[in-house]
Design a protein around this motif. Structure first.
Motif, PDB file in Angstrom:
ATOM      1  N   HIS A  77       0.800  -1.240   0.000  1.00 31.09           N
ATOM      2  CA  HIS A  77       0.000   0.000   0.000  1.00 31.09           C
ATOM      3  C   HIS A  77       0.832   1.290   0.000  1.00 31.09           C
ATOM      4  CE1 HIS A  77      -0.066   0.337   4.579  1.00 31.09           C
ATOM      5  NE2 HIS A  77       0.006   1.608   4.225  1.00 31.09           N
ATOM      6  N   PRO A  78       2.035   1.332   0.661  1.00 30.22           N
ATOM      7  CA  PRO A  78       2.767   2.607   0.608  1.00 30.22           C
ATOM      8  C   PRO A  78       3.237   2.984  -0.808  1.00 30.22           C
ATOM      9  CG  PRO A  78       3.575   1.212   2.408  1.00 30.22           C
ATOM     10  CD  PRO A  78       2.700   0.353   1.544  1.00 30.22           C
ATOM     11  N   ARG A  79       3.266   2.012  -1.734  1.00 33.20           N
ATOM     12  CA  ARG A  79       3.769   2.282  -3.092  1.00 33.20           C
ATOM     13  C   ARG A  79       2.674   2.196  -4.144  1.00 33.20           C
ATOM     14  NH1 ARG A  79       8.616  -1.866  -3.961  1.00 33.20           N
ATOM     15  NH2 ARG A  79       9.278  -0.364  -5.534  1.00 33.20           N
ATOM     16  N   CYS A  80       1.465   1.839  -3.714  1.00 33.93           N
ATOM     17  CA  CYS A  80       0.431   1.498  -4.697  1.00 33.93           C
ATOM     18  C   CYS A  80      -0.301   2.743  -5.212  1.00 33.93           C
ATOM     19  CB  CYS A  80      -0.572   0.530  -4.071  1.00 33.93           C
ATOM     20  SG  CYS A  80      -1.858   0.045  -5.228  1.00 33.93           S
ATOM     21  N   PRO A  81      -0.347   2.920  -6.533  1.00 34.05           N
ATOM     22  CA  PRO A  81      -1.064   4.084  -7.076  1.00 34.05           C
ATOM     23  C   PRO A  81      -2.578   3.962  -6.911  1.00 34.05           C
ATOM     24  CG  PRO A  81      -0.229   2.692  -8.862  1.00 34.05           C
ATOM     25  CD  PRO A  81       0.288   2.107  -7.586  1.00 34.05           C
ATOM     26  N   GLU A  82      -3.071   2.761  -6.582  1.00 32.59           N
ATOM     27  CA  GLU A  82      -4.526   2.563  -6.451  1.00 32.59           C
ATOM     28  C   GLU A  82      -4.929   2.310  -5.005  1.00 32.59           C
ATOM     29  OE1 GLU A  82      -6.372   0.317  -9.632  1.00 32.59           O
ATOM     30  OE2 GLU A  82      -4.359  -0.031 -10.424  1.00 32.59           O
ATOM     31  N   CYS A  83      -4.066   2.692  -4.078  1.00 31.38           N
ATOM     32  CA  CYS A  83      -4.321   2.420  -2.660  1.00 31.38           C
ATOM     33  C   CYS A  83      -5.634   3.063  -2.182  1.00 31.38           C
ATOM     34  CB  CYS A  83      -3.142   2.946  -1.838  1.00 31.38           C
ATOM     35  SG  CYS A  83      -3.359   2.719  -0.077  1.00 31.38           S
ATOM     36  N   MET A  84      -6.429   2.278  -1.471  1.00 30.73           N
ATOM     37  CA  MET A  84      -7.680   2.780  -0.878  1.00 30.73           C
ATOM     38  C   MET A  84      -7.507   2.777   0.646  1.00 30.73           C
ATOM     39  SD  MET A  84     -10.208   0.398  -3.156  1.00 30.73           S
ATOM     40  CE  MET A  84      -9.280  -1.085  -2.797  1.00 30.73           C
ATOM     41  N   GLU A  85      -8.436   3.388   1.338  1.00 25.78           N
ATOM     42  CA  GLU A  85      -8.355   3.474   2.796  1.00 25.78           C
ATOM     43  C   GLU A  85      -8.273   2.080   3.419  1.00 25.78           C
ATOM     44  OE1 GLU A  85      -7.706   6.469   3.945  1.00 25.78           O
ATOM     45  OE2 GLU A  85      -7.348   5.386   5.824  1.00 25.78           O
ATOM     46  N   ILE A  86      -9.099   1.176   2.889  1.00 26.71           N
ATOM     47  CA  ILE A  86      -9.181  -0.180   3.443  1.00 26.71           C
ATOM     48  C   ILE A  86      -7.840  -0.923   3.347  1.00 26.71           C
ATOM     49  CG2 ILE A  86      -9.949  -1.269   1.265  1.00 26.71           C
ATOM     50  CD1 ILE A  86     -11.805  -3.003   2.900  1.00 26.71           C
ATOM     51  N   CYS A  87      -7.032  -0.565   2.320  1.00 26.26           N
ATOM     52  CA  CYS A  87      -5.757  -1.266   2.086  1.00 26.26           C
ATOM     53  C   CYS A  87      -4.767  -1.037   3.222  1.00 26.26           C
ATOM     54  CB  CYS A  87      -5.116  -0.794   0.785  1.00 26.26           C
ATOM     55  SG  CYS A  87      -6.194  -0.861  -0.630  1.00 26.26           S
ATOM     56  N   ARG A  88      -4.938   0.076   3.947  1.00 24.37           N
ATOM     57  CA  ARG A  88      -3.980   0.404   5.016  1.00 24.37           C
ATOM     58  C   ARG A  88      -4.189  -0.474   6.246  1.00 24.37           C
ATOM     59  NH1 ARG A  88      -2.070   5.323   3.073  1.00 24.37           N
ATOM     60  NH2 ARG A  88      -3.585   6.327   1.712  1.00 24.37           N
ATOM     61  N   THR A  89      -5.358  -1.073   6.367  1.00 24.01           N
ATOM     62  CA  THR A  89      -5.648  -1.850   7.576  1.00 24.01           C
ATOM     63  C   THR A  89      -5.992  -3.314   7.290  1.00 24.01           C
ATOM     64  OG1 THR A  89      -7.916  -1.064   7.415  1.00 24.01           O
ATOM     65  CG2 THR A  89      -6.456   0.114   8.944  1.00 24.01           C
ATOM     66  N   ARG A  90      -6.556  -3.592   6.110  1.00 24.85           N
ATOM     67  CA  ARG A  90      -7.010  -4.964   5.858  1.00 24.85           C
ATOM     68  C   ARG A  90      -6.063  -5.707   4.920  1.00 24.85           C
ATOM     69  NH1 ARG A  90     -12.801  -6.627   3.379  1.00 24.85           N
ATOM     70  NH2 ARG A  90     -11.630  -6.622   1.414  1.00 24.85           N
ATOM     71  N   LYS A  91      -5.650  -6.895   5.368  1.00 23.02           N
ATOM     72  CA  LYS A  91      -4.785  -7.729   4.524  1.00 23.02           C
ATOM     73  C   LYS A  91      -5.652  -8.344   3.432  1.00 23.02           C
ATOM     74  CE  LYS A  91      -0.504  -9.786   5.394  1.00 23.02           C
ATOM     75  NZ  LYS A  91       0.058  -8.549   4.911  1.00 23.02           N
ATOM     76  N   PRO A  92      -5.326  -8.129   2.166  1.00 22.88           N
ATOM     77  CA  PRO A  92      -6.201  -8.682   1.127  1.00 22.88           C
ATOM     78  C   PRO A  92      -6.186 -10.203   1.097  1.00 22.88           C
ATOM     79  CG  PRO A  92      -4.319  -7.509   0.153  1.00 22.88           C
ATOM     80  CD  PRO A  92      -4.208  -7.352   1.630  1.00 22.88           C
TER      81      PRO A  92
END
Ligand code: SF4
Length: 322
Positions: free
Chosen positions: A285-300
């Motif tokens: 997520h720190p490098r992802c151009p498509e990062c969403m709020e959920i990505c910072r806390t939830r492991k996909p």
């Protein structure tokens, strides 16, 4: 299935902290299948390969959990002696730099013959004859049998490494960045040789590389690793034509395309995270151009469709892709 890896977790305990090198990796390789394991340096590719050979140094390494079965046998349950019979015989490895894997004080022929004699029921004379044949197979004149590694060029040394790896007709070869240390024209020759010999010997292969071009030449399936996890896996066509994970797409954008009127490649911004301190949520997520709020806390969670697996919140319930 020839090789099956389930939920492999490997860490290293160091003075700087616990290095989470491989975090729940699973994949299968069928008979004669070729899997490309792709990712930047530090993604956990080599640690995964060393785990398969049971070559993780303990300490500092710890195989925390996971199951590796090869030819239906659980490798973890084998004794050291039983594992020796598999290593170099049923599974063999080609290393990045043959100068460090070959013994500098033994002739190349003797080194190949020793490998054969260690695993096959052959006399010394027969092992030497087979070693000469293997040199010819990798297009090195058998007359060079008595020469030392330093008398060969880098490409020739890698051919010797390939001859050693194939000498006992293994069921699987693990090739760890086999062309990285070679210049571009020699790379192409070595790739072609590996592909031809893999077909001739009907050997399965796991090819570790950061070079998607090499993967496109050799592999039929591709697994993309990031921060110790496989973030996407699919057939060669699925990954090359319909990659889903933003990291995989980022890797493709780093490859120069002679058909594109675009003189600059687009690198992935930032660096691979510190394996001692992996970010919460999606590690990319720190490098992802498509990062969403959920990505910072939830492991996909893994999402699989038509045999293509991706770990990205864009494709799992609750993500923007739904
Ligand atoms: Fe990017 Fe989020 Fe997908 Fe991770 S989960 S790759 S941060 S979109």
């Amino acid at each position: 299935m020839l090789l099956s890896v389930k939920d492999l977790c490997v860490k290293y305990v160091t003075f700087e902290g616990i290095v989470h090198a491989v975090n729940g990796v699973s994949f299968d390789i069928p008979e004669r299948g070729t899997l490309g394991l792709v990712g930047e340096s530090g993604a956990g590719k080599t640690t995964t390969a060393l785990s398969l050979m049971r070559l993780i140094p303990v300490p500092p390494g710890i195989v925390e959990r996971g199951k590796i079965s090869f030819e239906g046998r659980d490798l973890d349950a084998l004794s050291g002696e039983e594992m020796k019979k598999i290593r170099g015989n049923r599974i063999s490895m080609i290393f990045q730099d043959p100068m460090t894997s070959l013994n500098p004080v033994l002739t190349v022929g003797l080194q190949i013959a020793e490998t054969i004699a260690a695993h096959q029921n052959m006399s010394e004379r027969e092992a030497m004859k087979k070693a000469r044949e293997m040199l010819e197979k990798v297009q090195i004149p058998a007359a060079r049998y008595k020469e030392y590694p330093h008398e060969f060029s880098g490409g020739m040394r890698q051919r010797v490494g390939i001859a050693m790896a194939l000498a006992c007709n293994p069921r699987m070869i693990i090739a760890d960045e086999p062309t990285t240390a070679l210049d571009v024209t020699i790379q192409a020759q070595v790739i072609e040789l590996m592909r031809d010999l893999r077909d001739e010997f009907s050997t399965a292969m796991m090819l570790i590389t950061h070079d998607l071009g090499v993967v496109g030449e050799v592999c039929d399936r591709v697994a993309v690793m990031y921060a110790g996890e496989i973030v996407e896996e699919g057939s060669l066509e699925q990954i090359f034509e319909h990659a889903r994970h933003p990291y995989t797409n980022g890797l493709f954008r780093c490859i120069p395309d002679i058909d594109e009127d675009n003189s600059r490649i687009q690198p992935i911004s930032g660096l691979m995270p510190d394996p001692c301190d992996l970010p919460a949520g999606c590690c990319f997520h720190p490098r992802c151009p498509e990062c969403m709020e959920i990505c910072r806390t939830r492991k996909p969670a893994p999402f699989t469709e038509n045999g293509q697996m991706v770990r990205c919140c864009l494709y799992t319930r609750g993500g923007a892709g739904q």
